[in-house]
Design an enzyme around this catalytic site. Sequence first.
Site, PDB file in Angstrom:
ATOM      1  N   ASP A 533     -11.706  -0.800   2.585  1.00  0.00           N
ATOM      2  CA  ASP A 533     -13.143  -0.600   2.749  1.00  0.00           C
ATOM      3  C   ASP A 533     -13.693   0.741   2.270  1.00  0.00           C
ATOM      4  O   ASP A 533     -14.699   0.786   1.579  1.00  0.00           O
ATOM      5  CB  ASP A 533     -13.517  -0.754   4.230  1.00  0.00           C
ATOM      6  N   GLU A 744      -3.351  -1.368  14.265  1.00  0.00           N
ATOM      7  CA  GLU A 744      -3.939  -1.725  12.967  1.00  0.00           C
ATOM      8  C   GLU A 744      -3.417  -0.792  11.876  1.00  0.00           C
ATOM      9  O   GLU A 744      -3.089  -1.216  10.776  1.00  0.00           O
ATOM     10  CB  GLU A 744      -5.466  -1.633  13.067  1.00  0.00           C
TER      11      GLU A 744
END
Length: 787
Positions: A533, A744
């Site tokens: 991202d 994550e």
Amino acid sequence: MKKSYWFIGLGVILLIVAGIAGFNVWNKDKKQEQASELVEKAPKSEVSNFKNLIDISANPTEKMYGNYDTNRFNNFSDLGAWHGYYLPDGNTPEILGGFAGPVILAEEYPANLAKTFDKIQIANDDTKTTYDLSKASTDFAYYPGKLVQTYELDDLTLQLDLIFASNRTALVKTNITNKTEKPLHLSLSWQGTLLNKLNDGSDQIDLKQTLESTPNGVQVNFPTIREMWTFFSTTQTKYSIYHDMPVTNDVAANTYTSKAKNPITVDPSKDFATYAVESYTFTDKELQTEKANWDSYIADQDQLFQDNNKRWQGYLDKTFAAKKHENHPEYKNAAVKTIETLTTNWRSPAGAIQHDGIVPSMSYKWFIGLWSWDSWKEAVATVQFNPELAKNSVRALFDYQIQKDDPIMPQDSGAIIDAIFYNKKPERGGDGGNWNERNSKPPLSAWAVWNIYTETKDKDFLKEMYPKLVAYHDWWYTNRDHNKNGIAEYGSMVSDANWKKDANDKNIKDANGNYELNDEAVIEAAAWESGMDNAVRFDKDGIGKNDPGVLVFENKDSADKVIGYSINQESVDLNAYLYAEKGFLVSMAKELGKTDDADKYKKEAEKVQTYIEKNMYDKDTGFYYDLQINDDNSKTKLLVNRGKGTEGWIPLWANLSDKDKAASVRENMLSPNKFNTYMPFPTASKDNPRFSATEYWRGPVWLDQALFGVEALQNYGYKSDATFLSKNLFNHANGLMGNGPIHENYDPLTGDGLSTKNFSWSSAAYYLMYQNTIVGDETTSQTGIEK
């Protein structure tokens, strides 16, 4: 005489040879004996040997989230259910006697229904006292697939066992053992109190749930709440409890008590068992299905518990099938933890989701949906222990592959959209805000399908998926190849999210009546499409001289109609993935007898390989980079100035790099000042000017990219390097080898877990590194096209 000496000499030689042979046999036997002792001493692989690998103790409250919109507690779920449970925090007496929670998924968002909702109370009818469970000696256990609570009191032992009987129902066994020499005359009751509020950190929502008395239990009725960014329910949503014995209910506001109508007697040294089911359903049809099965779940409870253990033992047996696993016993707990995490994140069909799949994390507010490249990664690991779940995970996204007659975006025929959720977006007739069709994700679906096939040999699945994979592969070149040179770029679909907005969030039109394009929105979509991202290489302002930054190009069809957007760079990872996809399609085409297709993809792959090797490698730094392009294709710029990132080893993972370039990339990967950090494989090299150890894709270690790095090294014969770095990924990730959740991403300098926890693709990557690198020596890379 000479002849006699000859015989004597021969005899001596034979004795020496026999002695050596005997020593070798003894030595071999000794080694085998030592190896057998090692195996005997190694932890066994039965379900019962893997206890509390993740700390799921909790004292749930209406305040759902801790840091980063993540559930403050870890939970257990199974079989694709949309609810889960915690073990009670032993320091909180008021929740003892029941499983904490449950945590429910309100279509797209987690919420705690209660602190504990079916808490048992045991009264001794002879002494007129109620047993105080806070005085008991306790043992709370989370085994793979099962929760167990044990309470030891002077008179009795209470044991509570919980498994999932279906994808909507949990089964609870309550067992009471009489430890005295006299019969125990007992009265049983169960209690629960709804929290009935959700505090998401910024807003507190009144959930307006009500309790209803039902035969043998209670039911929670939900109102219609359509809070797009917080909570979804309808009047059909129910949470139901059903006991195997008649009860009388006392319901008052948010609290209920269910009391067994008949007292029980437990003889000395005997057991008494009672059962209850707890169902969380979204529709009347789901509720009626579960209701029809409640009695059979209870009647078949012995078999259900056996089947549950057999299923989970099967997961472990498939994972630890070879004896070579016993040489690495210290990593087995972590391997089981990955299976637990992936399975807790398993969701069954509900709402718009038509097939079973694995969400990124049941713990995170924004992750209760299915993403495409997440699903591909999870499937490659999951197929090794749950093949049907892996296949359905792929199907779930292809259920929404864009078709030629699509009413909204027919120009994107063949595309796989970014993410799907329980609720479609308003343009599709839903009321969700998370459904995303603005971008796709890196082309890794053929990788998943081929690895599923090599594990299952399911040719029907291959036949089913092949034409869909071809359509998706073609879409990249139709909609994301600005200059039509056979090299793709990340970009965006034509989307309402890409237009400039006024103060009232209305689209702004130019003088010709056309919507004005918001370049920053397209760049954001392109970065999302890469999956990375906020990576440095997508910084809009660029870095240094002669770098105009990220620009947006329109992609048009033959009729001069805009069909999508590309950014002004051909990304090395995207085109390496597409090269790999061609290799996987070659393998599939051969398997399906499509020789013309195989030849076609081989020729295309040669072109891509030549282009990447010629244009995307910098010999001075020994690494691969993205290539900046102009709208008129007049010149290009290799973006060395933006620094090194994990995209630079994807050509090695794809098996397209020559061995000399691969050797140089390896040197960068093994440099402590670049990628060989304490926790190896940061997403931006440590010497990148914009490296940040804790900033999402600008430094933290993402395990998918680490997996590709490990396999990249293995592909070129650097097995010892791959093993060394893999072990560091295990040993340096805080909590992984203990009872902490899988995160994550991780801080490359400290190993601290970052972002959300209980993350699926991290689990999948760890599973594959354990199986294929630490224990074995193989990769998931394409082999349809030789290096």
